[in-house]
Design an enzyme around this catalytic site. Structure first.
Site, PDB file in Angstrom:
ATOM      1  N   ASP A   1      39.631  44.482  36.850  1.00 57.04           N
ATOM      2  CA  ASP A   1      39.391  44.186  38.554  1.00 57.04           C
ATOM      3  C   ASP A   1      37.821  44.450  38.704  1.00 57.04           C
ATOM      4  O   ASP A   1      37.306  44.819  39.552  1.00 57.04           O
ATOM      5  CB  ASP A   1      39.915  45.036  39.264  1.00 57.04           C
ATOM      6  CG  ASP A   1      41.465  44.827  39.143  1.00 57.04           C
ATOM      7  OD1 ASP A   1      42.120  43.748  38.591  1.00 57.04           O
ATOM      8  OD2 ASP A   1      42.378  45.616  39.545  1.00 57.04           O
TER       9      ASP A   1
ATOM     10  N   GLU B   1      44.360  36.201  45.854  1.00 53.76           N
ATOM     11  CA  GLU B   1      43.895  37.679  45.947  1.00 53.76           C
ATOM     12  C   GLU B   1      42.355  37.945  45.442  1.00 53.76           C
ATOM     13  O   GLU B   1      41.676  36.783  45.050  1.00 53.76           O
ATOM     14  CB  GLU B   1      44.894  38.667  45.428  1.00 53.76           C
ATOM     15  CG  GLU B   1      44.869  38.247  43.688  1.00 53.76           C
ATOM     16  CD  GLU B   1      45.856  39.206  43.107  1.00 53.76           C
ATOM     17  OE1 GLU B   1      46.584  40.230  43.776  1.00 53.76           O
ATOM     18  OE2 GLU B   1      46.199  38.988  41.996  1.00 53.76           O
TER      19      GLU B   1
END
Length: 581
Positions: free
Chosen positions: A68, A244
């Site tokens: 991430d 997302e």
């Protein structure tokens, strides 16, 4: 496990008292374990087959569980953050001058009184950070969702990431994966993933992207300004899942919203939208996706997969680059190294950005930006490729690659000229509590990890050694313990077949030893197979338990979001009892 389930589990975990959990974890034994050296050596075939030329560097740039990624720039300084879950400190941060050579600055959330994942599962804690530099007030912002202690979405700030960060500021909105954008006029916005409005969820995995106006002076979202700017994904009629990790950018007067779509797995992609306003409406690019590995054969050689969850930055010579997560599975398609941080140049010469060679099978090498020298692995820069890391723990400052789990490493360890001393907690590696274990990420599919241990257990509840851990219910423990008057090395396998309920513990093998002095312990991995060995003379190693499967150390078997961790472990709550014949 879906992120919504994790949110519920984390909220329940957050009800536990910090004081109680912290005091329980601090029950230390008076029989410390002394580790005098460690050698970690990577041995992946892909790096042997693809040696670097003088103008090349390797991707991933961060090997092991660094998923991430988010990135920002101030002048010639680049800062990048990644998820850390229940690892401590939270949110690792790195600095570079050129996007090739990176130094580890430690963790943003390093105060356990402010961020305390003490009773959470390893895949909870904190994840999907964003980092943004605001030139209007010369301030860096790190925003993230914290699944512990009732924090929720928080932001921390600093004028200089090298000098530490301020205290978390709690933000009043739900959802996950937030990031902050500052417009040319100084106005702030937050975008994030959220559930659809109540009663409007159309299918499992249906999510939306929301935007809020952000009060820069008071560091809060402005009530009533929330708006859904993407519903479902690029094409709602196709039921896209898990839109997302949104990021807003501005280029040539237009606003671009880049998001991940498809979930972190084989269908992961990166998509892009465009608008005349940061509040939409956003129109998807006709060329989506702009990055993915989902279209290629499962059995391709040197496979890189799951690419997505990206962020963009303008790099040297005004060339755009994108950092993103992806995985390098082993020969059994296991994901033991976890989701790693990769980088690619991005072509933004047209209307929409596209990751260069991001829609073909990814290669391990890239051409360096013009004028940059590859210094990885030297002068404090993070290594990549096949490398050897040696540690004797004699430095005044312990390398940041060594981390704790659910709490700070300083709570149980100290270093000196003699080595690393671990004071065992009365907690077991299988408990959702801070354990007295110093961890190093597994960074290669094939590696050796060797340590020298000076330790004599006093009873069968004492053990010190090494662990290979994917989570609290999926790990191997290999160490020295005692039964009656005899010393043993023992290999324990802990597995969690249903990912809930009771953990199944099995003694794979044990062996009686004559423990007169130090002992060397070793973990050797060759793709999906692992071996655990010991040596009493420092040269000749004997394997205990033969070859075992690394399946329980893989995300696709054990679940969750982390990669495998290799740890130096000591406990006074041992339950790995040797088999006495």
């Amino acid at each position: 496990m879906k992120k919504t389930q994790l949110i519920l589990l984390s909220a329940m975990a957050g009800l536990a008292s910090f004081t109680t959990a912290h005091s329980q974890s601090k029950k230390a034994s008076k029989n410390p374990a002394l580790f005098t050296s460690v050698t970690y050596q990577g041995n992946d075939q892909i790096y042997k087959d693809n040696p670097l030329e003088s103008n090349e560097f390797y991707t991933p740039i961060l090997q092991g569980c660094y998923p991430d990624p988010a990135i920002t720039r101030k002048g010639d300084d680049y800062y990048m953050v990644c998820s850390s879950f229940a690892m401590f400190p939270g949110v690792p941060i790195f600095h570079s001058k050129d996007l090739v050579n990176w130094t580890d600055l430690g963790g943003v959330l390093n105060n356990v009184e402010e961020f305390n994942p003490n009773v959470t599962g390893i895949s909870e804690g904190v994840y999907a950070p964003g980092i943004t530099y605001n030139p209007h007030n010369d301030t860096f912002y790190m925003i993230v969702t914290a699944f512990s202690g009732g924090l929720g979405n928080i932001v921390v700030k600093t004028k200089d990431p090298k000098k530490g960060w301020g205290s978390p500021i709690k933000l009043d909105f739900g959802g996950i994966d937030p990031s902050i954008f500052f417009d040319d006029n100084g106005k702030g916005y937050i975008v994030h993933n959220d559930a659809p409005d109540k009663g409007k969820e159309l299918y499992n995995g249906h999510r939306v992207i929301k935007v809020w106006d952000y009060d820069v002076e008071n560091d809060k979202v402005i009530p009533g300004t929330d708006k859904i700017i993407v519903d479902g994904g690029v094409d709602l009629s196709k039921k896209p899942i898990w839109i997302e990790a949104p990021h807003l950018y501005k280029k040539d007067g237009s606003y671009y919203l880049m998001c991940a779509e498809g979930g972190t797995g084989g269908n992961h992609t990166e998509v892009i939208f465009k608008s005349d306003s940061p509040r939409g409406p956003f129109i998807p690019a006709p060329s989506n996706p702009i990055l993915t590995q989902r279209f290629f054969p499962r059995d391709r050689k040197n496979k890189v997969d799951w690419a997505g969850h990206a962020d963009l930055v303008k790099g040297p010579n005004d060339q755009y680059y994108g950092v993103f997560l992806a995985v390098r599975p082993n020969e059994e398609n296991r994901v033991n190294t976890g989701r790693e941080t990769f980088i690619l140049p991005v072509d933004w010469s047209g209307e929409f950005p596209v990751f260069e060679n991001g829609l073909i099978p990814l290669e391990p090498k890239l051409e360096m930006p013009e004028g940059v020298e590859n210094k990885t692995g030297t002068n404090g820069f993070v290594p990549n490729g096949n490398f050897t890391f040696t540690e004797n723990f004699s430095s005044d400052k312990l390398d940041y690659r060594w981390i704790g789990l659910r709490g700070p490493r300083e709570a149980f360890m100290s270093t000196s000229k003699k080595g690393l001393q671990i004071n065992p907690f009365d907690t077991n590696i299988k408990e959702k509590k801070p354990t007295s274990t110093l961890f190093h990420r597994q960074q290669h599919n094939s590696f050796t990890f060797t340590t020298t241990l000076d330790y004599k257990p006093k009873s069968e509840t004492d053990l010190a050694g090494v662990v290979a851990l994917q989570n609290e219910g999926s790990n191997y423990v290999f160490g020295v313990t005692k039964k009656d008057k005899d010393y043993y090395v023992v290999l324990q396998k802990n597995s969690w077949p249903s990912r809930r309920g009771d953990i199944i513990s099995e003694i794979v093998a044990s062996k009686k030893i004559e423990l007169d002095k130090t002992i060397n312990l070793q973990i050797t991995a060759k793709g999906d197979t692992y071996e655990f060995g010991y040596s009493l003379d420092g040269a000749n190693f004997e394997t205990v338990g033969g070859t075992v499967s690394g399946d329980i150390l893989s995300t696709d078997v054990a679940g969750g979001f982390t990669g495998a961790l290799i740890g130096l472990y000591a406990t006074s709550a041992n339950d790995a009892m040797p088999i006495v014949k």
